[in-house]
Design an enzyme around this catalytic site. Structure first.
Site, short mmCIF file in Angstrom:
data_model
loop_
_atom_site.label_atom_id
_atom_site.label_comp_id
_atom_site.label_asym_id
_atom_site.label_seq_id
_atom_site.Cartn_x
_atom_site.Cartn_y
_atom_site.Cartn_z
N LYS A 133 0.84 -1.21 0.00
CA LYS A 133 0.00 0.00 0.00
C LYS A 133 0.88 1.25 0.00
O LYS A 133 0.60 2.21 -0.73
CB LYS A 133 -0.94 -0.02 1.22
N GLN A 138 -5.28 -1.97 9.44
CA GLN A 138 -4.99 -3.26 8.82
C GLN A 138 -5.62 -4.37 9.67
O GLN A 138 -5.38 -4.45 10.87
CB GLN A 138 -3.47 -3.45 8.70
N ASP A 181 -11.27 1.95 3.48
CA ASP A 181 -11.70 0.57 3.26
C ASP A 181 -13.22 0.42 3.16
O ASP A 181 -13.72 -0.68 2.93
CB ASP A 181 -11.19 -0.33 4.39
#
Ligand code: NAD
Length: 277
Positions: free
Chosen positions: A52, A94, A117
């Site tokens: 990322k 994460q 997300d």
């Protein structure tokens, strides 16, 4: 002469998307910033987070990884996300988190307009209502890959195997919004093999090698699974067996995975633009 292939190539599409996004970032005076919160030292998570960061750098965007000890308390983590998050245009935690921390509570600490997300309840609710919001990267990437190949979903029977908040549920909703008739299968589903054969579209998002052994002739097969083996990553679909029957199929690696990263970059820019409006 163009070779006819039924492979849905996510890697090639990722490169085209990133090239377009790069131009979009170049045109911005201020550069978007993504912050990733990483708790603990899981090697897979570290690998994903590294990818990322690399993608952000490739686009000329700013990124920061906030590394935290795996023993951090839930409240402490939420405090850091709230404080540190003010510096970010987009952020994500994460997953998975250590067992003593509630993922739901932590995700609720992310402002919905910075939720890269698309996991905040407000964004998930918007998805359910078919309103514009931030959509989870993997499902969004799958739709983009199908659209790129002009695959018609209307009236098709689709089965999604897996019901997680990050993949299974949102992809099922997106397929339904495109007028597919959707079945959601999961760990308690009976006669899964027979059910798969009844469907025109198969999305496997479980994390189990060899889960999809056979499909209907002409099926569109999307393999989200990422299973680590000594020879590298393999998906949930028996690729060699299914490939010749499928009209389209995603490889692992090189199918859904690269699309996920591309969509994270797009979501980061969308968060930035939303806040600047
Ligand atoms: P998860 O563990 O949260 O969910 C797995 C789901 O599979 C559950 O809903 C469970 O009910 C279902 N399941 C378990 N065993 C089953 C069985 N025998 N038959 C049918 N269903 C069963 O996983 P997740 O986060 O949704 O990820 C699923 C897979 O996708 C994993 O391999 C993960 O690594 C991969 N993944 C890939 C990407 C990508 O970018 N390529 C992104 C996210 C997840």
């Amino acid at each position: 002469v163009q070779e006819i292939s039924n492979i849905l190539d996510g890697k090639a599409l990722r490169e085209r998307i990133l090239a377009d996004l790069k131009k979009r970032v170049e045109a911005l005076e201020e550069k978007p910033k993504l912050i990733v919160f990483l708790v603990g030292k899981d090697p897979a998570s570290e690998l994903y987070v590294g990818n990322k960061e690399k993608a952000c750098a490739q686009l000329g965007m700013r990124s920061e990884v906030v590394k935290l000890d795996e023993k951090i308390s839930e409240n402490e983590l939420i405090g850091i996300i709230k404080k540190k998050g003010r510096e970010a245009h987009a952020m994500l935690v994460q997953l998975p988190l250590p067992k003593h921390i509630s993922e739901e509570r932590v995700i609720e600490a992310i402002p919905p307009e910075k939720d890269a997300d698309g996991l905040h309840p407000l964004n998930m609710g918007k998805l359910l209502r078919n309103e514009k919001g931030i959509v989870s990267c993997t499902p969004k990437g799958i739709m983009r890959l199908l659209d790129e190949h002009k695959i018609e979903l209307k009236g098709k029977r689709a089965i999604v195997i897996g019901r997680s908040n990050i993949v299974g549920k949102p992809i099922a909703i997106l397929l339904m919004h495109r007028h597919a008739t959707v079945t959601i299968a999961h760990s308690r589903t009976q006669n899964l093999d027979e059910l798969i054969l009844e469907n025109d579209v198969v999305v496997a998002a479980v994390g189990k090698i060899g889960l999809v052994k056979d499909v209907k002739k002409g099926a569109i097969v999307v393999d989200v699974g990422m299973n680590r083996t000594e020879k590298g990553f393999v998906g949930d679909v028996d690729f060699e067996k299914v490939k010749s029957k499928a009209s389209y199929i995603t490889p692992v690696p090189g199918g859904v995975g690269p699309m996920t990263i591309a969509m994270l970059m797009e979501n980061t820019i969308e968060c930035f633009e939303m806040q600047k409006k």
